[in-house]
Design a protein around this motif. Sequence first.
Motif, short mmCIF file in Angstrom:
data_model
loop_
_atom_site.label_atom_id
_atom_site.label_comp_id
_atom_site.label_asym_id
_atom_site.label_seq_id
_atom_site.Cartn_x
_atom_site.Cartn_y
_atom_site.Cartn_z
N UNK A 1 12.21 -1.38 -2.23
CA UNK A 1 11.01 -0.96 -2.97
C UNK A 1 10.77 0.54 -2.84
N UNK A 2 11.20 1.12 -1.72
CA UNK A 2 11.09 2.57 -1.52
C UNK A 2 12.24 3.27 -2.22
N UNK A 3 13.43 2.73 -2.04
CA UNK A 3 14.63 3.37 -2.56
C UNK A 3 14.62 3.47 -4.09
N UNK A 4 14.01 2.51 -4.76
CA UNK A 4 14.02 2.50 -6.23
C UNK A 4 12.95 3.41 -6.83
N UNK B 1 0.82 -1.22 0.00
CA UNK B 1 0.00 0.00 0.00
C UNK B 1 0.85 1.26 0.00
N UNK B 2 1.98 1.22 0.68
CA UNK B 2 2.90 2.37 0.66
C UNK B 2 3.43 2.60 -0.75
N UNK C 1 -1.48 1.70 5.05
CA UNK C 1 -0.15 2.03 4.53
C UNK C 1 0.75 2.55 5.66
N UNK C 2 0.38 2.20 6.88
CA UNK C 2 1.20 2.41 8.07
C UNK C 2 1.20 1.06 8.78
N UNK C 3 2.14 0.84 9.68
CA UNK C 3 2.17 -0.47 10.32
C UNK C 3 3.01 -0.51 11.58
N UNK D 1 -5.80 3.24 1.63
CA UNK D 1 -5.09 3.67 0.42
C UNK D 1 -6.06 3.79 -0.74
N UNK D 2 -6.97 2.85 -0.87
CA UNK D 2 -7.96 2.91 -1.96
C UNK D 2 -8.82 4.17 -1.85
#
Length: 181
Positions: free
Chosen positions: A72-75, A30-31, A138-140, A174-175
């Motif tokens: 996945x965040x860095x890219x 979701x992030x 999208x938080x955890x 997120x949706x």
Amino acid sequence: MKRALLVIDVQNVYFEQGLKVIYPKGSLDNITRAMDEAKSHDIPIIVVQHSATTPLSKGFQKGSESWKLHPEIDRRYRDVLIEKTLPGSFTGTILESYLKEHKIDTVTITGYMTQMCCDTTARQAFHLDLSVEFLSDATGTLDFSNYAGSVTAEQLHNAILVTQALRFSKVMTTQEWVESL
């Protein structure tokens, strides 16, 4: 309304044993979906990375593998990377000036941990008279136990969402956020 997406502390440490985020399932997906949607809607993406100020803060030592952003965040595209050393993303950083410079009045909170850095940042934003959107999926977080007691990840996460919705943030999935863009 002019938004910015905050991606807070999505670092390798939260995918390792000991501090592994377990709730809600799919939070990383979701992030990254929020990041991709923000990019496609020209919403500034601000990635925040926590760095330890003492050697006792395991997992957040600058330059270590645990400290690095999740791949996945860095890219993915980001407009700015902000380093912080305290739970609040505004404290001792350029975040407030960046938002003012870009005339942003709404921040969308994603990342880890729900009850610590995400909650603190959302409250700081509210105190700065910004509108806050808090993405529930999208938080955890993870289960916690200490001398004060114990709480499951689900209980902790949900308690923060209820508290955020009382006054500080518009809590949404997120949706729901994507549909509002």
